[in-house]
Design a protein around this motif. Structure first.
Motif, short mmCIF file in Angstrom:
data_model
loop_
_atom_site.label_atom_id
_atom_site.label_comp_id
_atom_site.label_asym_id
_atom_site.label_seq_id
_atom_site.Cartn_x
_atom_site.Cartn_y
_atom_site.Cartn_z
N VAL A 1 -7.40 -7.05 6.28
CA VAL A 1 -7.19 -5.76 5.62
C VAL A 1 -8.43 -5.45 4.78
N VAL B 1 0.97 -4.12 7.70
CA VAL B 1 -0.19 -3.47 7.08
C VAL B 1 -1.41 -3.59 7.99
N PHE C 1 -0.44 -9.64 2.37
CA PHE C 1 0.02 -8.47 3.12
C PHE C 1 0.86 -8.91 4.31
N GLY D 1 -4.99 -0.27 5.58
CA GLY D 1 -3.80 -0.12 4.75
C GLY D 1 -2.73 0.75 5.34
N ILE E 1 -6.88 -0.43 1.10
CA ILE E 1 -5.52 0.12 1.15
C ILE E 1 -5.41 1.35 0.25
N PRO F 1 0.83 -1.21 0.00
CA PRO F 1 0.00 0.00 0.00
C PRO F 1 0.86 1.26 0.00
#
Length: 566
Positions: free
Chosen positions: A490, A468, A464, A472, A493, A377
């Motif tokens: 997540v 992260v 990821f 993001g 991002i 990201p």
């Protein structure tokens, strides 16, 4: 309406496309869910640019990608070539009245849906009878964690993780070209595929269906797996497109998965690969306005994967990164308010398709090869975001300064601290300051920005790192766990992607020119017979060499390009 038609040709190209369309589908779903983050309610992006409205024979309204996907026969896994909305079944041939013998029918066994596709099917079935699938508690519910593990360990086809409905004209399997075909790893293997058995006519007719229903098509974006025979199929198709749609610009992404870069112990095989790279690029480039090579030999170990944990052996992983970058690059020509100076609360710097192409390929040097950079990201706008951009284009010079370079930069969903999003004007100010402080800067740069981040749909791979966060953000105190994060951890991002026209692409071009001359053109070249078996004569090879020489000459006018073929 200024529509864009998308074409995907080849295995890895369709893996990228599957993730790309998943992002679009997720955006559509979030926009209609009023319980979600308000930033998704008004993303400032017109989905009609890439999608078409339709209706089934039963009167059910549909909204499907304006897409033509081309691949092997048998490459759709458990999905029908008619897609999933229209439920068309191929008609059996009627019996011949004069035949008195017995009749037998041969049918290939259909593949079962994986856990992800089963869950989609059950959800749609429940919605069709008015039940809330999100809160369903039936004992046959499939857990999200179980689905993710299934995808991580069992993805074989690009349709295995596709959450999108496709129009029956979208999915084209090349008749007679099966997925397990051997030897389809070079340009020559696909040289006659387009012309044989009316395949070219069928592909052209399907594309015409999407183009002719557009009010004003602004361009065609094409993703091609050019590591083998599909580059030849695409070259013939693009030539046909150039002849039929003379004024429609084509933006071409030539994509490679890491497996296609694997070196062989066989010298003959390595020569074949080098010649394929040279021939493919030389034959594809004349039929597009801008060509962008995408795909690193070792994506997982590259600087582009600083915050990622990519398994290079899984196309499911690698294609997700490239699709995220392509999504970002598609935003400027989909923003609601077109015009480079037009702004709104959620978008800034919209450009139409032709303006992007002309900006990067229409400069005085007439360079039509662009480099793709990204950061995924994207860090907060106060952390020297520009310096974090890393290339996704192979064979690029990292230390070549080009005072005549041109860039178009796209940033969306940028954060200014932790989970606090930056406005498009804050992004603009930060980028302007970054260019002012930079030791070297391009001749021209255009910025497009949007507040809406990249949503991470359920079938997105677990790539990821622990650094992260859910939105993001890059965590200062990440977990010490070595496990990778996915869509369950997540939610979205921030992304940044850049296309640049720069002399840094020279190594990519010169390598292809030198390999074509060394192995194919010069007297006694070791690949001469191989190229002859691919159907190339001396004149056509010299024409390809001249195409590559002109590209090099525009970036390095004083290079020694004297041919030694004599």
């Amino acid at each position: 309406m200024r529509e864009v038609v998308t074409i995907q040709v080849g295995g890895f190209a369709n893996f990228i496309g599957s993730h790309f369309w998943n992002f679009q589908d997720e955006l559509l779903g979030l926009a209609s869910d009023h319980d979600m983050d308000p930033v998704f309610q008004n993303p400032g992006v017109n989905m009609d640019v890439l999608y078409r409205s339709g209706e089934t024979q039963e009167g059910v309204l549909t909204y499907t990608p304006r897409l033509l996907s081309v691949n092997y026969q048998g490459s759709l896994g458990s999905m029908s070539s008619h897609g999933t909305l229209y439920n068309q079944t191929p008609e059996l041939p009627s019996p011949v009245a004069t035949w008195k013998g017995s009749i037998s029918t041969q049918r290939s066994e259909s593949l079962n849906r994986n856990l992800f596709l089963q869950s989609l099917y059950k959800e749609e079935q429940k919605e069709s009878v008015g039940k809330d699938s999100k809160h369903a508690d039936s004992p046959d519910n499939i857990g999200d964690q179980e689905i993710m593990e299934s995808l991580e360990n069992g993805t074989q086809f690009w349709t295995d993780f596709s959450k999108v409905h496709y129009h029956p004209h979208s999915l084209y399997e090349i008749n007679g070209l099966w997925m397990d075909v051997e030897g389809f790893d070079n340009y020559g293997a696909g040289k006659d595929v387009f012309a044989e058995s009316s395949r070219g006519e069928e592909m052209t007719e399907r594309l015409r269906f999407f183009v002719e229903e557009c009010d004003h098509v602004q361009g065609i974006q094409c993703v091609v797996d050019d590591s083998g025979g599909f580059s030849s199929v695409a070259a013939d198709f693009l030539q046909n497109i150039a002849d039929e749609y003379t004024n429609t610009p084509v933006l071409l992404y030539t994509a490679r998965d890491p497996g296609s870069f694997m070196s062989s112990k066989s010298r003959k095989r390595n020569i074949s690969r080098n010649l394929n790279d040279a021939v493919s690029f030389a034959k594809l480039s004349p039929f597009c306005k801008l060509i962008v090579p995408v795909g690193l030999p070792f994506l997982g170990g590259s600087k582009a994967s600083t915050y990622l944990r990519v398994n290079d052996e899984k196309p499911y992983h690698c294609s997700a990164v490239y699709a995220a970058a392509l999504h970002a690059l598609s935003l400027p020509f989909r923003m609601d308010s077109l015009g480079p100076t037009a702004t709104s609360d959620c978008t800034l710097g919209a450009l139409d398709f032709n303006s992007i192409v002309q900006m990067l390929s229409g400069q005085s040097r007439q360079n039509m090869v662009a480099i793709l950079d990204t950061t995924m990201p994207a860090p907060t706008i106060g952390e020297q975001l520009l310096s974090k951009l890393q290339t996704l284009t192979p064979e690029i010079s990292d230390d070549m300064e080009d005072l005549h370079s041109v860039e178009t930069l796209v940033i969306h969903g940028a954060l200014k601290s932790d989970e606090q999003r930056a406005s498009v004007f804050e992004v603009q100010d930060a980028i302007s300051a970054a260019y002012e402080q930079a030791s070297s800067r391009p001749r021209f740069c255009h910025l497009s920005a949007a507040t809406c981040p990249l949503p991470i749909p359920l079938p997105f791979p677990s790539i990821f790192s622990q650094t992260v966060g859910r939105c993001g953000q890059l965590l200062s105190n990440p977990s010490s766990s070595s496990a990778s994060k996915g869509s369950l951890d997540v939610h979205s991002i921030p992304m940044a992607a850049r296309l640049r026209s720069s002399s840094a692409v020279l190594p990519f071009l010169t390598n292809r020119l030198e390999n074509l001359r060394k192995f194919g053109i010069q007297h006694g070249a070791m690949g001469g017979e191989l190229l002859k078996s691919w159907g190339f004569g001396k004149e056509e090879l010299e024409e390809m060499g001249e195409t590559l020489s002109n590209m090099v000459r525009t970036l390095a006018p004083y290079s020694d390009l004297t041919s030694d073929s004599d």
